[in-house]
Scaffold this active site. Structure first.
Site, PDB file in Angstrom:
ATOM      1  N   HIS A 203       0.824  -1.218   0.000  1.00  7.12           N
ATOM      2  CA  HIS A 203       0.000   0.000   0.000  1.00  7.12           C
ATOM      3  C   HIS A 203       0.858   1.268   0.000  1.00  7.12           C
ATOM      4  O   HIS A 203       0.482   2.283   0.590  1.00  7.12           O
ATOM      5  CB  HIS A 203      -0.948   0.019   1.202  1.00  7.12           C
ATOM      6  CG  HIS A 203      -2.106  -0.912   1.076  1.00  7.12           C
ATOM      7  ND1 HIS A 203      -3.288  -0.571   0.442  1.00  7.12           N
ATOM      8  CD2 HIS A 203      -2.276  -2.195   1.479  1.00  7.12           C
ATOM      9  CE1 HIS A 203      -4.122  -1.589   0.475  1.00  7.12           C
ATOM     10  NE2 HIS A 203      -3.526  -2.594   1.092  1.00  7.12           N
ATOM     11  N   ASP A 267       0.038  -5.531   5.284  1.00  7.48           N
ATOM     12  CA  ASP A 267      -0.947  -6.340   4.571  1.00  7.48           C
ATOM     13  C   ASP A 267      -0.805  -6.177   3.057  1.00  7.48           C
ATOM     14  O   ASP A 267      -0.198  -5.236   2.567  1.00  7.48           O
ATOM     15  CB  ASP A 267      -2.364  -5.929   4.982  1.00  7.48           C
ATOM     16  CG  ASP A 267      -2.651  -4.461   4.673  1.00  7.48           C
ATOM     17  OD1 ASP A 267      -1.798  -3.612   5.019  1.00  7.48           O
ATOM     18  OD2 ASP A 267      -3.693  -4.170   4.079  1.00  7.48           O
ATOM     19  N   GLU A 268      -1.390  -7.101   2.331  1.00  2.00           N
ATOM     20  CA  GLU A 268      -1.514  -7.032   0.874  1.00  2.00           C
ATOM     21  C   GLU A 268      -0.225  -6.551   0.184  1.00  2.00           C
ATOM     22  O   GLU A 268      -0.257  -5.672  -0.672  1.00  2.00           O
ATOM     23  CB  GLU A 268      -2.702  -6.142   0.495  1.00  2.00           C
ATOM     24  CG  GLU A 268      -4.027  -6.717   0.964  1.00  2.00           C
ATOM     25  CD  GLU A 268      -5.236  -5.924   0.511  1.00  2.00           C
ATOM     26  OE1 GLU A 268      -6.297  -6.521   0.292  1.00  2.00           O
ATOM     27  OE2 GLU A 268      -5.124  -4.682   0.385  1.00  2.00           O
ATOM     28  N   ALA A 269       0.865  -7.149   0.585  1.00  2.42           N
ATOM     29  CA  ALA A 269       2.158  -6.832  -0.047  1.00  2.42           C
ATOM     30  C   ALA A 269       2.284  -7.683  -1.306  1.00  2.42           C
ATOM     31  O   ALA A 269       3.031  -8.666  -1.358  1.00  2.42           O
ATOM     32  CB  ALA A 269       3.305  -7.099   0.927  1.00  2.42           C
TER      33      ALA A 269
END
Length: 617
Positions: A203, A267-269
């Site tokens: 992000h 998160d969401e790497a």
């Protein structure tokens, strides 16, 4: 008694004969400073002090921290508490009892304590909307009365005043350090831990879009996320410069916050390619937290991508298990976290983002599911996530509905029926004498149930603004692209025994435009009858009408796609222009100006499409 919703979400009530007349309430003149300060905060209208007082306070170690006991008799009230937060929560309960019972409070013993020691709200301040300080103070008041004790302001990019990177900040596009300090003190007085929160691996697109930071990208060419090639958003954890950058923004943010906690996200790497690469970066973030003496909070979703790392993550970190669909497999994930011995919180969502008016049923089922799993496997906290994906188009009251329900459940540890939520919104949040706004918000949030297709993480009301003035073929391609990532994602749910979500994603399209339009018209007539008694009542009414207008225009797009017609475009043009004016006005009422133009890009694009279509016909 049937009108006292509060009895549904306190731990225990032992009834006794009689009533206490709230009009006779008075506090002892010798009340200690801390209690006196609480009274002033919770009862800003003031309460009489008298030697012949009707309320007494007693501190004891025999009640759990944050818990309290209210002993109410016809002529007196005794408040027993352990920690000051418990005393505060007892006074909030007393205030709510008086309101719900119309000043005739039933006598008895009210024994109450939280199911989870940590109950927090995560509020997105980075997807375009950066709230004004007064908006955050109002939010803090609301969550305090819901007995939340943690607030996180999600920072992604440059929405915090980084003095070390001042040249990159956008005017009116960030919270200043002074605003954070003011909010922090306000939270402290209300027993709310204001936790620093910023993304530190994935992000990172706002940073990496800047030329000076783009060399830190793991994948400069972009990265695949949700079936689409997205701009680069993951730092390269192998570069020393990435570590230096994250250390700089961490040091600066933590210099302002007093909290013992720090949410580093992680998160969401999507750009990370191995579990080892990810776990090495987690270890680095843990070392930073140790330097600054902070407890590390981080999301747990990357365990799904790299299950081999579950045994090597830091044991002193708090893992945040998030999922926002009704049938999300919290049970399976919480079981793994508990088995591995991790401390963890469970994080349902308000379901407000990418929806216009919310997804009430989804939010409730998602929350109930989360609470059951959290209790079963020993979670230490519940966090209500209020995200602002894709422009942060949901208005303030749409977000508050989910925050209220999750807060009530996080305290009580049990699912609550519709009347409890709507009653709380009517009485405690908006002071609505008409007793209508709770049902109105609840029902607006269920408009999506008549959508053409049930989608994940959003509604057609939002997605039609993304489609714009499209052809039928373009609409079909758009929906196909959504389902191409949603169905594989949902099949994970199916593998764990939750087949319903896959079933409705594969259902045939249905068309309910006329029914939805009539519903919106009915809700608009109800808005006219509201009689709110809250400080921002005019803004709330304005926001409800704006929400209705945006829903109507979304359906206008849907109808036009099916039956293109010049006369309809001519009607849509002024309707959209009015929405743009009202959207802008409401934005300035609650938020700073930075991010507004970006949030409105889809509106401007549709306006151009309409004008071009009219000129070519």
């Amino acid at each position: 008694m049937s009108n006292i919703n509060l009895l549904n979400y306190i731990t225990k009530y032992e009834a006794a004969a009689g009533y206490f007349d709230y009009k006779q309430i008075s506090m002892p003149q010798y009340t200690e400073f801390n209690i006196l300060n609480l009274i002033k905060i919770i009862f800003p209208e003031g309460i009489e002090e008298s030697n012949a007082h009707t309320v007494d306070f007693e501190q004891t170690d025999h009640i759990v921290p944050q818990g309290y006991r209210l002993s109410i008799k016809p002529k007196s009230i005794k408040v027993t508490y352990n920690t000051l937060s418990g005393a505060a929560y007892s006074l909030i309960t007393l205030k709510h009892l008086a309101m719900q019972a119309e000043n005739k409070i039933p006598c008895g013993e009210y024994i109450d304590e939280p199911t989870f020691p940590v109950r927090g709200v995560l509020y997105d301040i980075s997807r375009d909307k950066v709230p004004k300080l007064e908006t955050l103070l109002r939010l803090t008041d609301i969550i305090f009365e819901l007995k939340y004790n943690q607030l996180q302001l999600y920072v992604e990019g440059l929405t915090f005043e980084y003095e070390c990177f001042k040249n990159y900040l956008t005017e009116q596009g960030y919270l200043t350090k002074q605003e954070i300090l003011t909010l922090q003190e306000y939270c402290k007085q209300r027993f709310i831990d204001l936790v620093p929160n910023q993304n530190t691996l994935g992000h990172m697109a706002p940073w990496l879009a800047i030329d000076d930071f783009s060399p830190l990208s793991k994948n400069p060419e972009g990265e695949l996320a949700f079936g689409v090639l997205q701009p680069s958003a993951t730092l390269d954890p192998g570069k020393p410069e990435s570590r230096q950058f994250i250390k700089a923004i961490t040091e600066e943010m933590l210099s302002v916050f007093n909290s013992d906690n720090y949410n580093v996200n992680l998160d969401e790497a999507f750009g990370i390619q191995t579990g080892e690469e990810y776990s090495n970066w987690v270890a680095y973030m843990e070392s930073l937290c140790k330097i600054y003496d902070k407890n590390m909070l981080m999301w747990s979703d990357m365990l799904n991508t790299y299950p081999e790392i579950k045994s090597v993550l830091p044991r002193n970190a708090v893992l945040l298990d998030w999922g926002y669909e009704a049938d999300y497999p919290f049970d399976m994930e919480c079981k793994i976290l508990a088995k591995e011995g991790y401390k963890f919180y469970v994080c349902p969502g308000t379901s407000a983002w990418r929806s216009i008016s919310g997804r009430t049923d989804n939010m409730i089922k998602n929350t109930d599911n989360a609470i059951v799993s959290a209790i079963r496997y020993g979670a230490e906290g519940i966090i209500a996530a209020e995200w602002g994906d894709c422009g942060h188009w949901q208005t303030y009251p749409i977000a508050i509905t989910g925050i209220a329900y999750i807060g009530l459940c996080a305290w009580s540890g049990k699912p609550l029926n519709r009347s409890v939520l709507t009653g709380y919104l009517n009485d405690q949040v908006y002071g609505d004498e008409s007793k209508q706004i709770g049902d109105l918000l609840y029902d607006l949030g269920n408009l999506y149930l008549d959508d053409e297709l049930m989608l994940l993480n959003g509604t057609f009301a939002y997605h039609y603004y993304c489609m714009g003035i499209a052809s039928k073929e373009q609409k079909q391609s758009y929906i196909k692209a959504l389902l191409d990532w949603m169905i594989p994602y949902a099949e994970r749910f199916e593998q764990e025994g939750e087949k319903e979500i896959v079933k409705y994603l594969k259902a045939p399209l249905k068309e309910n435009y006329s029914k939805q339009l009539q519903f919106i018209e009915n809700q608009k007539s109800k808005i006219q009858k509201l009689h709110l008694n809250c400080g921002d009542k005019k803004t709330i009414i304005f926001e409800l009408y704006l929400t209705a207008a945006m829903l109507e225009f979304s359906l206008a797009i849907a109808i036009y796609i099916e039956n293109p017609d010049k006369s309809m475009l001519m009607e849509m043009k002024p309707a959209l222009e009015e929405i743009i004016v009202k959207f802008r006005k409401n934005w300035f009422e609650r938020n700073k100006s930075g991010g507004l133009e970006k949030s409105m890009q889809n509106l401007f694009e549709i306006k151009n499409q309409i004008e071009n279509a009219l000129s070519s016909l």
